[in-house]
Design an enzyme around this catalytic site. Structure first.
Site, PDB file in Angstrom:
ATOM      1  N   SER A  11       4.811  -9.171  13.170  1.00  0.00           N
ATOM      2  CA  SER A  11       4.698  -9.991  14.372  1.00  0.00           C
ATOM      3  C   SER A  11       5.542 -11.242  14.224  1.00  0.00           C
ATOM      4  O   SER A  11       5.234 -12.100  13.385  1.00  0.00           O
ATOM      5  CB  SER A  11       3.243 -10.393  14.622  1.00  0.00           C
ATOM      6  OG  SER A  11       3.186 -11.453  15.561  1.00  0.00           O
ATOM      7  N   ILE A  20       0.835  -1.192   0.000  1.00  0.00           N
ATOM      8  CA  ILE A  20       0.000   0.000   0.000  1.00  0.00           C
ATOM      9  C   ILE A  20       0.874   1.249   0.000  1.00  0.00           C
ATOM     10  O   ILE A  20       0.598   2.226  -0.698  1.00  0.00           O
ATOM     11  CB  ILE A  20      -0.959  -0.005   1.210  1.00  0.00           C
ATOM     12  CG1 ILE A  20      -1.978  -1.134   1.061  1.00  0.00           C
ATOM     13  CG2 ILE A  20      -1.671   1.343   1.343  1.00  0.00           C
ATOM     14  CD1 ILE A  20      -2.868  -1.338   2.267  1.00  0.00           C
ATOM     15  N   LYS A  60      -2.348  -3.413  16.866  1.00  0.00           N
ATOM     16  CA  LYS A  60      -3.159  -2.434  16.148  1.00  0.00           C
ATOM     17  C   LYS A  60      -4.034  -1.628  17.111  1.00  0.00           C
ATOM     18  O   LYS A  60      -4.292  -0.435  16.878  1.00  0.00           O
ATOM     19  CB  LYS A  60      -4.035  -3.118  15.103  1.00  0.00           C
ATOM     20  CG  LYS A  60      -3.266  -3.737  13.943  1.00  0.00           C
ATOM     21  CD  LYS A  60      -2.465  -2.709  13.163  1.00  0.00           C
ATOM     22  CE  LYS A  60      -1.862  -3.306  11.897  1.00  0.00           C
ATOM     23  NZ  LYS A  60      -0.983  -2.336  11.188  1.00  0.00           N
ATOM     24  N   TYR A  85      -5.916  -2.267  11.064  1.00  0.00           N
ATOM     25  CA  TYR A  85      -6.888  -3.284  10.650  1.00  0.00           C
ATOM     26  C   TYR A  85      -7.914  -3.457  11.752  1.00  0.00           C
ATOM     27  O   TYR A  85      -7.610  -3.299  12.948  1.00  0.00           O
ATOM     28  CB  TYR A  85      -6.197  -4.611  10.339  1.00  0.00           C
ATOM     29  CG  TYR A  85      -7.176  -5.639   9.802  1.00  0.00           C
ATOM     30  CD1 TYR A  85      -7.904  -5.373   8.648  1.00  0.00           C
ATOM     31  CD2 TYR A  85      -7.402  -6.837  10.475  1.00  0.00           C
ATOM     32  CE1 TYR A  85      -8.836  -6.281   8.169  1.00  0.00           C
ATOM     33  CE2 TYR A  85      -8.323  -7.746   9.999  1.00  0.00           C
ATOM     34  CZ  TYR A  85      -9.039  -7.457   8.844  1.00  0.00           C
ATOM     35  OH  TYR A  85      -9.966  -8.343   8.377  1.00  0.00           O
ATOM     36  N   TYR A 133      -5.234 -13.507  13.525  1.00  0.00           N
ATOM     37  CA  TYR A 133      -4.451 -12.266  13.546  1.00  0.00           C
ATOM     38  C   TYR A 133      -3.541 -12.176  14.776  1.00  0.00           C
ATOM     39  O   TYR A 133      -2.670 -11.321  14.851  1.00  0.00           O
ATOM     40  CB  TYR A 133      -5.390 -11.070  13.474  1.00  0.00           C
ATOM     41  CG  TYR A 133      -4.802  -9.866  12.769  1.00  0.00           C
ATOM     42  CD1 TYR A 133      -4.410  -9.942  11.438  1.00  0.00           C
ATOM     43  CD2 TYR A 133      -4.642  -8.651  13.425  1.00  0.00           C
ATOM     44  CE1 TYR A 133      -3.878  -8.842  10.781  1.00  0.00           C
ATOM     45  CE2 TYR A 133      -4.111  -7.546  12.778  1.00  0.00           C
ATOM     46  CZ  TYR A 133      -3.730  -7.648  11.463  1.00  0.00           C
ATOM     47  OH  TYR A 133      -3.200  -6.559  10.814  1.00  0.00           O
TER      48      TYR A 133
END
Length: 271
Positions: free
Chosen positions: A98, A22, A167, A150, A160
């Protein structure tokens, strides 16, 4: 089509690894809209990626920086203001990793040293960037800082793992620092919660392909692409969004607001 939204603006874009990133798309759009900027990533990521190609396309200089190192970040802002000829107007934080996810550790059996690394790389780096910029007064008045996040910070997605916690910390930092930076220099700070996107980082999460399809079938507009996310980030860097700050902005085709879709119901009924 370019609109000149960033004409005369200077910035720092972090996290561009390859053409699927991105951050890579944001850099291309920022260039198209008239901005000048520096690119940065961790030295190891630079060896793995193709950031030099992006730098050539954008006429941008690369400043390597470990996002967990305050010294590196200080150097990043100092060199950027020198190279660009003044304070920066926008900063993109597109940094997340992570070790637990990479090494397949489930949430109920985390390695806590790795967990600390997840938080440091993915969240505290955001605070370090803004604190450094704040102390150096390196961001222009009415500047804009955007971080990618996210919605696992709000809802549970088991795969996740500890990135969800990282996050959540990231988004809290945006709110807290957004207040202080707003009072100090009218700088706005926001996070963009993007659809599942087939980037190198996203695709490394177990079961990504199936979840990508699920999100696409749930969102009434479908998944937002990396290019569309870049467009959205550009609007947040522009003067058109001067009064938007301390927000977590969902850019996900409506997924975050949809309980279940007809398409998903059809899949359930088939089973």
């Amino acid at each position: 089509m370019a609109y000149g939204l960033l004409k005369g603006k200077r910035g720092i874009i972090s996290g561009a690894l390859d053409e699927n990133s991105i951050a890579w798309k944001v850099a291309l759009k920022a260039k198209e809209e008239g901005a000048i900027f520096t690119l940065t990533n961790a030295p190891i990521a630079m060896r793995m990626g193709a950031i030099k190609l992006l730098a050539e396309q954008c006429d941008a200089e690369i400043i390597p920086a470990d996002a967990t190192s305050v010294e590196d970040i200080e150097n990043l802002f100092t060199k950027s203001t020198d190279i660009l000829g003044g304070k920066v107007d926008f900063v993109l934080h597109s940094i997340g990793m992570s070790p637990n996810v990479r090494k397949g550790k489930v949430y109920t059996d985390l390695n806590y040293d790795w967990f600390k690394q997840s938080i440091d790389i993915s969240a505290l780096s955001f605070h370090k960037m803004m604190q450094t910029a704040y102390k150096q007064d390196a961001i222009s008045e009415w500047g804009s800082v955007v971080a990618l996040t996210y919605m696992a910070a709000q809802r549970t997605f088991p795969f996740y793992s500890d990135m969800a916690d990282a996050k959540a910390v990231l988004e809290s930092i945006a709110r807290s620092f957004g207040y202080h930076y707003g009072k100090y220099r009218n700088v706005r700070v926001n996070t963009v919660s993007q659809s599942p996107t087939p980037t190198k980082a996203g695709s490394g999460i177990g079961g990504f392909d199936k979840f990508f399809d699920f999100a696409d079938k749930t969102a009434p507009l479908g998944n937002a692409t990396a290019d569309q996310c870049a467009d959205y980030c550009i609007t947040l860097f522009s003067d058109l969004t001067r009064m938007v700050t301390m927000q977590n902005l969902f850019h996900d085709g409506g997924f975050s607001m949809t309980g279940i879709s007809e398409e998903v119901m059809e899949l359930v009924n088939k089973e």
